[in-house]
Each structure stands twice: as structure tokens, then as C-alpha cells.
Design an enzyme around this catalytic site. Structure first.
Site, PDB file in Angstrom:
ATOM      1  N   GLY A  11       0.779  -1.234  -0.190  1.00 33.61           N
ATOM      2  CA  GLY A  11       0.103   0.154   0.046  1.00 33.61           C
ATOM      3  C   GLY A  11       0.634   1.157   0.140  1.00 33.61           C
ATOM      4  CB  SER A  12       4.180   2.290  -0.909  1.00 31.09           C
ATOM      5  OG  SER A  12       4.526   1.734  -2.451  1.00 31.09           O
ATOM      6  CG  HIS A 108       1.861  -1.600 -15.484  1.00 31.40           C
ATOM      7  ND1 HIS A 108       1.835  -2.900 -14.849  1.00 31.40           N
ATOM      8  CD2 HIS A 108       3.016  -1.906 -16.588  1.00 31.40           C
ATOM      9  CE1 HIS A 108       2.519  -3.859 -15.637  1.00 31.40           C
ATOM     10  NE2 HIS A 108       3.388  -3.213 -16.418  1.00 31.40           N
ATOM     11  CG  ASP A 149      -1.314  -3.605 -16.866  1.00 33.05           C
ATOM     12  OD1 ASP A 149      -0.448  -4.840 -16.878  1.00 33.05           O
ATOM     13  OD2 ASP A 149      -2.110  -3.336 -16.046  1.00 33.05           O
TER      14      ASP A 149
END
Ligand code: GRF
Length: 206
Positions: A11-12, A108, A149
């Protein structure tokens, strides 16, 4: 803007979005953290900021329509206006992609459309970039469509590849860039500086 962040890991990126919202740099409120992983580190971060958490694991549902409607109900219960995927490892049901069309993005850790798609996540991405002999890499924020993506790019920035780089050292450099560009990408939406008409995205720099 009432924001839900989906994450499966540490979760950064979630943290950098919360920090930007709390500082006022990003005119949004992170009101919900959704995860498929009850052990995800992101849940601790959410709790520290009194952000509601919803743990829904699609693998636990025989009937994916039931899962999708539960997830949709959770999002509307929190009056979610925008969704950010940040290291979320599950496909988003088509019902959600449609409901939030133009209002759901993902980050991404590579220069899409290169080095993206099914199976391209974590260190695999950076290993593939290095093995390809690329001279640079970077991070991409894109609108989510039903592919992997594959949606229109909202914001993309590069980092150099340095001699002796390993997948780990490149991942760390890219992650730092992610923390900078994700809040900026979301601000394009809160500041109405972006126009997403189907596959075309126009950014109006203020
Ligand atoms: C990031 O590298 C992101 O690009 C990818 O998953 C990772 C999430 O890391 N989608 P964190 O959980 O935000 O620290």
C-alpha cells in the site's frame, strides 16, 4: 471527490494518495480501501487514517456476478465517485468497469503499452525490462478498461536504467516515481483538466 483505492499489498501507493489528499495537494477524500487480501499491509495504513476497509476476495465466490454486485453495492454505499487501483492483483469485474467508465484508473510500473498485460506484475516487469536491454523504464497511470493494463494512458513518466541495475533496484526507482505521479494523475481529474472520450484522452495543462 470521494475516492476508493483498491490494493492487495503493502500500500505505498495508497499511502502517497492519502498523504496528497490530507495535505490538500489532491482535492479528494480517500473514503474506502478495498482489498482481496486480509493480510495486506495496506489495511494497517487505512486503519491508521480511519479509512473504511472492505475485504472482498473474488476467489471466494462461485458466482462472480454475486461478487460484482456486492462490490458495486459497497462502492455506492460509500458514494464512491472515482476508483484508483494501486497494486491490486485481481481483475475488476466488467460491471464495475462500465459503472466507473472514465472514473477508474490503474498504475503500472513500466512504460505501457510495453511490458504490460497478464502476468506482468511485481519484479517480473522489471526483470523483463532489463532483459530486453531497455535504456529507460518508468510508470504509467491509465484508465481501466476490460483488458489488462490496456486502457488509455493518462500520465506516464520515465526513469533511467543505470549500469548494474537489478530488478530490485529498478523497482525501487520506479516505485518512487509512482508515488509522485499517481497523486498528480488523480489531480488531473479532480481539477477537470482531463477529457476522456473513449480511447482518446486529452490533458489540458492548466
Ligand atoms: C506498484 O509497483 C504498482 O505499480 C504495482 O503494484 C505495486 C504496488 O505497490 N501495480 P504498493 O502496494 O502500492 O506499495
Amino acid at each position: 471527490m470521494r475516492l476508493a483505492v483498491f490494493a492487495s499489498g503493502g500500500g505505498s501507493n495508497f499511502q502517497s494518495i492519502v498523504d496528497a489528499a490530507e495535505s490538500g495537494a489532491l482535492k479528494a477524500h480517500v473514503v474506502l480501501c478495498v482489498s482481496n487480501n486480509p493480510a495486506a499491509g495496506v489495511l494497517e495504513r487505512a486503519k491508521k487514517h480511519d479509512i473504511s476497509v472492505s475485504i472482498l476476495n473474488p476467489s471466494e465466490y462461485e458466482n462472480q456476478k454475486e461478487y460484482a454486485s456486492l462490490l458495486l453495492a459497497k462502492l455506492s454505499e460509500h458514494k464512491i465517485e472515482f476508483v484508483a487501483l494501486a497494486g491490486y492483483m485481481k481483475m475488476i469485474p466488467a460491471e464495475i468497469v462500465h459503472e466507473y467508465s472514465g472514473r477508474i484508473v490503474n498504475i503500472h510500473p513500466a512504460l505501457l503499452p510495453a511490458f504490460g498485460g497478464p502476468g506482468m506484475y511485481g519484479l517480473r516487469v522489471h526483470r523483463a525490462v532489463l532483459e530486453a536491454g531497455a535504456s529507460e523504464s518508468g510508470a504509467t497511470v491509465h484508465l481501466v478498461d476490460e483488458g489488462y493494463d490496456s486502457g488509455p494512458i493518462v500520465l506516464q513518466e520515465t526513469v533511467p536504467i543505470l549500469p548494474g541495475d537489478t530488478p530490485e533496484s529498478l523497482a525501487a526507482r520506479v516505485l518512487k516515481l509512482e508515488h509522485q505521479i499517481y497523486p498528480r494523475a488523480l489531480a488531473l481529474f479532480t481539477d477537470h483538466r482531463i477529457q476522456a472520450d473513449g480511447p482518446d484522452v486529452t490533458v489540458h495543462n492548466a
